[in-house]
Design a protein around this motif. Structure first.
Motif, mmCIF file in Angstrom:
data_model
loop_
_atom_site.group_PDB
_atom_site.id
_atom_site.type_symbol
_atom_site.label_atom_id
_atom_site.label_comp_id
_atom_site.label_asym_id
_atom_site.label_seq_id
_atom_site.Cartn_x
_atom_site.Cartn_y
_atom_site.Cartn_z
ATOM 1 N N ILE A 26 0.839 -1.195 0.000
ATOM 2 C CA ILE A 26 0.000 0.000 0.000
ATOM 3 C C ILE A 26 0.872 1.243 0.000
ATOM 4 C CG2 ILE A 26 -2.033 -1.023 1.098
ATOM 5 C CD1 ILE A 26 -1.056 0.341 3.744
ATOM 6 N N ASP A 27 0.295 2.323 -0.478
ATOM 7 C CA ASP A 27 0.902 3.649 -0.433
ATOM 8 C C ASP A 27 -0.075 4.526 0.346
ATOM 9 O OD1 ASP A 27 2.748 5.669 -1.036
ATOM 10 O OD2 ASP A 27 1.617 6.288 -2.795
ATOM 11 N N GLY B 10 -1.816 7.799 1.606
ATOM 12 C CA GLY B 10 -2.070 9.161 1.164
ATOM 13 C C GLY B 10 -1.859 10.189 2.251
ATOM 14 N N GLU C 177 -3.737 3.363 -0.867
ATOM 15 C CA GLU C 177 -3.947 2.911 -2.241
ATOM 16 C C GLU C 177 -3.140 1.632 -2.445
ATOM 17 O OE1 GLU C 177 -2.894 4.370 -6.776
ATOM 18 O OE2 GLU C 177 -2.849 5.819 -5.155
ATOM 19 N N ASP C 178 -3.757 0.621 -3.046
ATOM 20 C CA ASP C 178 -3.035 -0.615 -3.356
ATOM 21 C C ASP C 178 -2.026 -0.346 -4.463
ATOM 22 O OD1 ASP C 178 -4.480 -2.083 -1.508
ATOM 23 O OD2 ASP C 178 -5.991 -2.698 -2.970
ATOM 24 N N VAL C 179 -0.820 -0.882 -4.300
ATOM 25 C CA VAL C 179 0.241 -0.725 -5.294
ATOM 26 C C VAL C 179 0.980 -2.048 -5.439
ATOM 27 C CG1 VAL C 179 0.605 1.751 -4.884
ATOM 28 C CG2 VAL C 179 1.924 0.084 -3.578
#
Length: 129
Positions: free
Chosen positions: A23-24, A26, A48-50
């Protein structure tokens, strides 16, 4: 004909594009592994999934001499700092040393009850281009 290989754990591996799921955040802009609903650094749910960077550097390693089946010992366990700032553990193919450049390699670890291949990850040493 068998279907395309699938991840041993879908919460850890991405099949398309291939790689490790993370995840990243925010809020604090940290990346982490594995993917989860909240940031482990700040607790935010603005994540956000990465797919994480496939390359990194070995920070440490050890040799595992005892493990449960189906793992075959001895094997090298490495701590890797990925290029995007995530640190994680994984088995190594070969014998990378501290500061070795490595990349994530997906491989067939075993098959499921239907005989379909299941992927997992390990790290393989790479030579700089």
């Amino acid at each position: 004909m068998n279907p395309a290989p699938k991840p041993l754990r879908a919460d850890v591996l991405s099949a398309d594009p291939p790689g490790l799921k993370g995840i990243d955040c925010g809020q604090c802009h940290q990346r982490s592994f594995p993917a989860r609903q909240n940031c482990p650094f700040c607790g935010s749910d603005a994540v956000e999934d990465v797919v994480l960077s496939p390359r990194g550097t070995v920070a440490s390693w050890t040799v595992v001499h005892q493990a449960p089946p189906p793992l075959v010992t001895p094997y090298r366990l490495v701590t890797v700092d990925l290029e995007d700032g995530v640190r994680l553990l994984g088995a190594a193919a070969g014998a990378p040393q501290i500061d070795s450049a490595v990349e994530v390699e997906l491989f067939e670890m075993r098959t499921d009850h239907d005989g379909d291949p299941l992927w997992w990850y390990r790290f393989r040493e790479v030579t700089p281009a």
